[in-house]
Design a protein around this motif. Structure first.
Motif, short mmCIF file in Angstrom:
data_model
loop_
_atom_site.label_atom_id
_atom_site.label_comp_id
_atom_site.label_asym_id
_atom_site.label_seq_id
_atom_site.Cartn_x
_atom_site.Cartn_y
_atom_site.Cartn_z
N ALA A 18 3.79 7.03 -1.47
CA ALA A 18 3.17 7.27 -0.17
C ALA A 18 1.65 7.34 -0.29
O ALA A 18 0.92 6.79 0.55
N ALA A 19 1.14 7.99 -1.34
CA ALA A 19 -0.31 8.07 -1.55
C ALA A 19 -0.91 6.69 -1.77
O ALA A 19 -1.96 6.35 -1.21
N ALA A 20 -0.24 5.88 -2.59
CA ALA A 20 -0.74 4.53 -2.87
C ALA A 20 -0.74 3.68 -1.61
O ALA A 20 -1.71 2.96 -1.32
N TRP A 21 0.35 3.75 -0.86
CA TRP A 21 0.43 2.97 0.38
C TRP A 21 -0.66 3.38 1.36
O TRP A 21 -1.34 2.53 1.96
N ALA A 112 4.68 0.11 -1.45
CA ALA A 112 3.30 0.29 -1.89
C ALA A 112 2.78 -0.99 -2.55
O ALA A 112 1.62 -1.38 -2.35
N GLU A 113 3.63 -1.65 -3.31
CA GLU A 113 3.23 -2.91 -3.95
C GLU A 113 2.95 -3.99 -2.91
O GLU A 113 1.97 -4.74 -3.02
N ALA A 114 3.80 -4.06 -1.89
CA ALA A 114 3.60 -5.05 -0.82
C ALA A 114 2.29 -4.80 -0.07
O ALA A 114 1.68 -5.74 0.47
N ALA A 115 1.85 -3.54 -0.05
CA ALA A 115 0.59 -3.20 0.61
C ALA A 115 -0.62 -3.55 -0.26
O ALA A 115 -1.76 -3.45 0.21
N GLY A 116 -0.39 -3.92 -1.51
CA GLY A 116 -1.48 -4.34 -2.37
C GLY A 116 -1.74 -3.48 -3.58
O GLY A 116 -2.67 -3.75 -4.35
N ALA A 117 -0.94 -2.43 -3.78
CA ALA A 117 -1.12 -1.59 -4.97
C ALA A 117 -0.57 -2.30 -6.20
O ALA A 117 0.45 -2.98 -6.13
N GLU A 118 -1.26 -2.15 -7.31
CA GLU A 118 -0.76 -2.68 -8.57
C GLU A 118 0.21 -1.67 -9.17
O GLU A 118 -0.11 -0.49 -9.27
N ILE A 119 1.39 -2.14 -9.55
CA ILE A 119 2.44 -1.26 -10.06
C ILE A 119 2.65 -1.53 -11.54
O ILE A 119 2.88 -2.67 -11.94
N ARG A 120 2.57 -0.49 -12.34
CA ARG A 120 2.82 -0.61 -13.78
C ARG A 120 3.98 0.33 -14.14
O ARG A 120 3.82 1.55 -14.19
N GLN A 121 5.15 -0.27 -14.37
CA GLN A 121 6.30 0.50 -14.79
C GLN A 121 6.35 0.56 -16.32
O GLN A 121 5.66 -0.19 -17.01
#
Length: 393
Positions: A18-21, A112-121
């Motif tokens: 939620a914060a990232a989005w 959040a990723e679709a909104a443009g955040a880079e996700i590192r799992q």
């Protein structure tokens, strides 16, 4: 080459996603790091209150959330049986859902990723990076990689490595609930109620807590129980055995598995839920705490998802606003937001937490609540407030 972001979010659960989005809505560059690979399980009751649903709707996920199992009421056994419908409030849903965390959390992280955040799992945080003044300037990952950021949002759970590394405490006397749950099949209809069992006894003592049975749909249910650590003998409770005893009180016609079978199938999961602000102020230079790392569980019920979403959205918005208007040394705007939203509620929670730990007080309170006349008077007063009583579950 080390990349730098406006915000680094540690933890990809509801608060972190939620914060990232939210930060991406303002155009901030955001990276989310999480030690797990999604979908991953997360011990939880899986219940989404009406308020949690409202935050998901606000994030544009109304259609996706509607695919989960809908609930329209709360059924309480105290031990007499009575019901609460979700209250009707302007602009708010009058229902909730039950959503398995692997599905819900993956949905939020992808959003959040679709909104443009880079996700590192599979990227576990080892601790914060600090400058010479002690301000947090990024995150050090296990393996040695550095992720630099103007600010860090710590959404890294009840055992927050960021908070532990900074050796932070709280100005408030926060507390914890201990919870345990298992998912299982049941021979019963897929009902539309969240079932709450208030008579929770340990060695004859009435505990400050409750058991639950939440429908997941497709013939499966989430059964669990939780209690707060104000009870003097809470450390003597074997949570797994306690859950087994609770299962034995439920209707035999449901044909529930035994606790031994559930342990063998590895569906029994326990966890700690911090409540009442276990990190306060909720920020230090360069870092904001949200969700379980903040101690954001609802004091009266332990419900954590709505609080995670609310604090995550606030952290994302306040972090970006502060960075644009003064820099990363002062996130007082976030503290003001959280105090205005939860301050009074959490002060009451800390007070009642101490009282409820006394079995005599807990037993008296349950006896009053089980009295229909007293209960109706109490609920009538609550319904006149801004939030209906069902919101407190």
């Amino acid at each position: 080459m080390v990349q730098r972001f406006d915000l680094a979010v540690v933890g990809g659960g509801p608060a972190g996603s939620a914060a990232a989005w939210q930060a991406r809505q303002a155009g901030a560059s955001v990276v989310v790091v999480d030690k797990a690979e999604f979908p991953r399980d997360k011990p939880c009751g899986d219940g989404l209150t009406a308020r949690a649903v409202s935050y998901l709707q606000r994030m544009g996920l109304a259609e996706q959330v509607s695919q989960f199992h809908r609930v329209n009421r709360v059924k309480v056994f105290s031990p007499s049986e009575w019901e609460l419908s979700f209250p009707r409030r302007p602009g708010m849903p009058d229902h909730g859902y039950v959503a398995r965390r692997p599905e819900l959390d993956t949905l939020l992280l992808k959003h959040a990723e679709a909104a443009g955040a880079e996700i590192r799992q599979s990227a576990e945080a080892a601790g914060p990076l600090l400058d010479d003044t002690g301000r947090v300037t990024g995150v050090l990952l296990k393996g040695g990689e550095k992720v630099l950021a103007d600010a860090v949002i710590a959404a890294d759970g009840a055992y927050s490595p960021i908070k532990r590394a900074l050796k932070l405490d709280s100005d408030y006397n926060g507390y914890s609930a201990i919870a345990i749950r298992a998912e299982m099949p049941a021979v019963r209809p897929d009902v539309d109620s969240l079932d709450i069992y208030l008579k929770l006894l340990f060695q004859g003592d009435q505990l400050p807590g409750y058991g639950w049975v939440f429908p997941l749909g497709d013939g499966r249910i989430n059964i669990g129980l939780g209690y707060v650590n104000s009870y003097k003998n809470w450390q003597a409770i074997n949570a797994t055995h306690f859950l087994g005893e609770f299962l034995e009180t439920l209707p035999r016609e449901w044909e529930l598995p035994s606790i031994t079978e559930l342990k063998q199938s590895k569906t029994v999961r326990a966890w700690r839920l911090p409540m009442g602000f276990t990190a306060w102020p909720p920020w230090r230079p360069g870092v904001l705490f949200t969700g379980d790392s903040l101690g954001a569980g609802r004091p009266t019920s332990g419900a954590g998802i709505s609080k995670a979403l609310e604090s995550g959205l606030a952290a994302g918005e306040c972090a970006v606003a502060a960075l644009a208007n003064g820099g990363p040394d002062d996130f007082t705007n976030y503290a003001q937001r959280m105090e205005a939203a939860w301050g009074q509620e959490y002060r009451r929670g800390r007070f009642f937490h101490k009282l409820a730990g006394n079995p005599t007080v807990a037993k008296t309170g349950l006896k009053l609540l089980d009295n229909a006349r007293f209960r109706n008077m109490l609920l009538t007063r609550l319904y006149k407030g801004q939030e209906g009583p069902a919101h407190r579950f």
